[in-house]
Design a protein around this motif. Structure first.
Motif, PDB file in Angstrom:
ATOM      1  N   MET A   1      -3.349  19.623 -15.702  1.00 28.60           N
ATOM      2  CA  MET A   1      -3.190  18.426 -16.505  1.00 28.60           C
ATOM      3  C   MET A   1      -2.814  17.280 -15.574  1.00 28.60           C
ATOM      4  SD  MET A   1      -0.845  16.221 -18.282  1.00 28.60           S
ATOM      5  CE  MET A   1       0.722  16.984 -18.101  1.00 28.60           C
ATOM      6  N   SER A   2      -3.493  16.158 -15.775  1.00 27.07           N
ATOM      7  CA  SER A   2      -3.171  14.949 -15.019  1.00 27.07           C
ATOM      8  C   SER A   2      -2.594  13.905 -15.960  1.00 27.07           C
ATOM      9  CB  SER A   2      -4.423  14.366 -14.369  1.00 27.07           C
ATOM     10  OG  SER A   2      -4.960  15.250 -13.436  1.00 27.07           O
ATOM     11  N   LEU A   3      -1.504  13.307 -15.524  1.00 25.19           N
ATOM     12  CA  LEU A   3      -0.864  12.248 -16.291  1.00 25.19           C
ATOM     13  C   LEU A   3      -0.737  11.032 -15.397  1.00 25.19           C
ATOM     14  CD1 LEU A   3       0.747  11.080 -18.695  1.00 25.19           C
ATOM     15  CD2 LEU A   3       2.777  12.188 -17.720  1.00 25.19           C
ATOM     16  N   THR A   4      -1.251   9.907 -15.891  1.00 28.89           N
ATOM     17  CA  THR A   4      -1.069   8.628 -15.215  1.00 28.89           C
ATOM     18  C   THR A   4      -0.101   7.808 -16.048  1.00 28.89           C
ATOM     19  OG1 THR A   4      -3.336   8.709 -14.373  1.00 28.89           O
ATOM     20  CG2 THR A   4      -2.234   6.557 -14.372  1.00 28.89           C
ATOM     21  N   ILE A   5       0.961   7.336 -15.405  1.00 27.03           N
ATOM     22  CA  ILE A   5       1.959   6.518 -16.109  1.00 27.03           C
ATOM     23  C   ILE A   5       1.914   5.116 -15.528  1.00 27.03           C
ATOM     24  CG2 ILE A   5       4.400   6.180 -16.641  1.00 27.03           C
ATOM     25  CD1 ILE A   5       4.759   9.205 -16.459  1.00 27.03           C
ATOM     26  N   GLU A   6       1.727   4.150 -16.429  1.00 22.91           N
ATOM     27  CA  GLU A   6       1.760   2.740 -16.038  1.00 22.91           C
ATOM     28  C   GLU A   6       2.994   2.113 -16.670  1.00 22.91           C
ATOM     29  OE1 GLU A   6      -1.891   0.535 -16.618  1.00 22.91           O
ATOM     30  OE2 GLU A   6      -3.019   2.420 -16.562  1.00 22.91           O
ATOM     31  N   GLU A   7       3.742   1.385 -15.867  1.00 23.87           N
ATOM     32  CA  GLU A   7       4.950   0.714 -16.354  1.00 23.87           C
ATOM     33  C   GLU A   7       4.697  -0.785 -16.363  1.00 23.87           C
ATOM     34  OE1 GLU A   7       8.283   2.060 -14.041  1.00 23.87           O
ATOM     35  OE2 GLU A   7       7.703   4.147 -14.308  1.00 23.87           O
ATOM     36  N   GLU A   8       4.594  -1.335 -17.569  1.00 25.89           N
ATOM     37  CA  GLU A   8       4.374  -2.776 -17.728  1.00 25.89           C
ATOM     38  C   GLU A   8       5.672  -3.518 -18.010  1.00 25.89           C
ATOM     39  OE1 GLU A   8       1.458  -3.154 -20.839  1.00 25.89           O
ATOM     40  OE2 GLU A   8      -0.184  -2.595 -19.476  1.00 25.89           O
ATOM     41  N   THR A   9       6.771  -2.790 -18.039  1.00 25.60           N
ATOM     42  CA  THR A   9       8.084  -3.358 -18.308  1.00 25.60           C
ATOM     43  C   THR A   9       9.110  -2.566 -17.530  1.00 25.60           C
ATOM     44  OG1 THR A   9       9.561  -4.113 -20.088  1.00 25.60           O
ATOM     45  CG2 THR A   9       8.589  -1.917 -20.337  1.00 25.60           C
ATOM     46  N   THR A  10      10.327  -3.058 -17.510  1.00 26.81           N
ATOM     47  CA  THR A  10      11.417  -2.303 -16.888  1.00 26.81           C
ATOM     48  C   THR A  10      11.709  -1.090 -17.749  1.00 26.81           C
ATOM     49  OG1 THR A  10      12.354  -4.334 -16.005  1.00 26.81           O
ATOM     50  CG2 THR A  10      13.822  -2.417 -16.139  1.00 26.81           C
ATOM     51  N   VAL A  11      11.709   0.073 -17.126  1.00 23.11           N
ATOM     52  CA  VAL A  11      12.003   1.311 -17.838  1.00 23.11           C
ATOM     53  C   VAL A  11      13.422   1.715 -17.440  1.00 23.11           C
ATOM     54  CG1 VAL A  11      11.293   3.680 -18.259  1.00 23.11           C
ATOM     55  CG2 VAL A  11       9.563   1.929 -17.795  1.00 23.11           C
ATOM     56  N   ASP A  12      14.334   1.648 -18.412  1.00 19.96           N
ATOM     57  CA  ASP A  12      15.754   1.853 -18.131  1.00 19.96           C
ATOM     58  C   ASP A  12      16.323   3.093 -18.816  1.00 19.96           C
ATOM     59  OD1 ASP A  12      15.535   0.876 -20.704  1.00 19.96           O
ATOM     60  OD2 ASP A  12      17.019  -0.712 -20.455  1.00 19.96           O
ATOM     61  N   PHE A  13      15.496   4.123 -18.960  1.00 20.10           N
ATOM     62  CA  PHE A  13      15.976   5.366 -19.557  1.00 20.10           C
ATOM     63  C   PHE A  13      16.947   6.051 -18.590  1.00 20.10           C
ATOM     64  CE2 PHE A  13      11.580   5.332 -21.602  1.00 20.10           C
ATOM     65  CZ  PHE A  13      12.042   4.815 -22.803  1.00 20.10           C
ATOM     66  N   ASP A  14      17.908   6.788 -19.153  1.00 18.76           N
ATOM     67  CA  ASP A  14      18.892   7.487 -18.330  1.00 18.76           C
ATOM     68  C   ASP A  14      18.544   8.973 -18.179  1.00 18.76           C
ATOM     69  OD1 ASP A  14      19.427   8.389 -20.871  1.00 18.76           O
ATOM     70  OD2 ASP A  14      21.572   7.916 -20.837  1.00 18.76           O
TER      71      ASP A  14
END
Length: 165
Positions: free
Chosen positions: A1-14
């Motif tokens: 499985m291939s996953l591409t993650i694009e972040e268009e905003t600040t990702v502030d998960f802990d």
């Protein structure tokens, strides 16, 4: 499985959100007995970004929590027979993986809804991914029966992953 993650905003998960996305998507693929190696794209955006996409593609003038854009159509949700014959163009020639589709999540909505529903951001994020993956497999919630069936699948998957409220 291939996953591409694009972040268009600040990702502030802990929590390790990239690892969790990979785990949840991979588990959902296995849980649903999807018979092919798959590609999924995940975009993490803000309320403005998802609002714009919701307006453009669904003619709904407001932000939402998650959008799903399946690349495949199914005669019956969760029935993967015949995909290879019907969707030769949906296999990536470089990897041989079938392109399932795109998931778009509003990071602020994850925070808002986790607080509203009284559970963790991690649980809300995982829930939205499972929900969207089921859409990528053809499930929907347009009728009460469809909604009940999809909700039970979501609960089962999250319980098996031990991601609880």
């Amino acid at each position: 499985m291939s996953l591409t993650i694009e972040e268009e905003t600040t990702v502030d998960f802990d929590f390790p959100y990239q690892e969790l996305a990979n785990q949840v998507i991979d588990f959902t693929i296995e849980h649903e007995n999807f018979p092919y190696e798959a590609e999924v794209n995940l975009t993490l955006t803000d309320n403005e970004g998802i609002h714009e996409i919701n307006q453009m593609y669904r003619d709904i003038d407001r932000p939402t929590d998650v959008l799903s854009f399946p690349m495949l159509s199914y005669e019956t949700a969760g029935d993967f027979s015949g995909l290879e014959d019907a969707y030769d163009d949906n296999f990536n020639p470089d990897t041989g993986e079938i392109m399932l589709g795109d998931i778009i999540i509003s990071v602020p909505k994850v925070h808002e809804q986790a607080k509203e529903y009284g559970h963790s951001d991690k649980r809300e994020y995982a829930f939205l991914i499972v929900h969207s993956m089921l859409h990528l497999f053809g499930y929907d919630h347009m009728t009460l029966e469809e909604a009940a069936f999809m909700e039970q699948k979501q609960r089962d998957i999250l319980e098996e992953l031990n991601i609880l409220r």
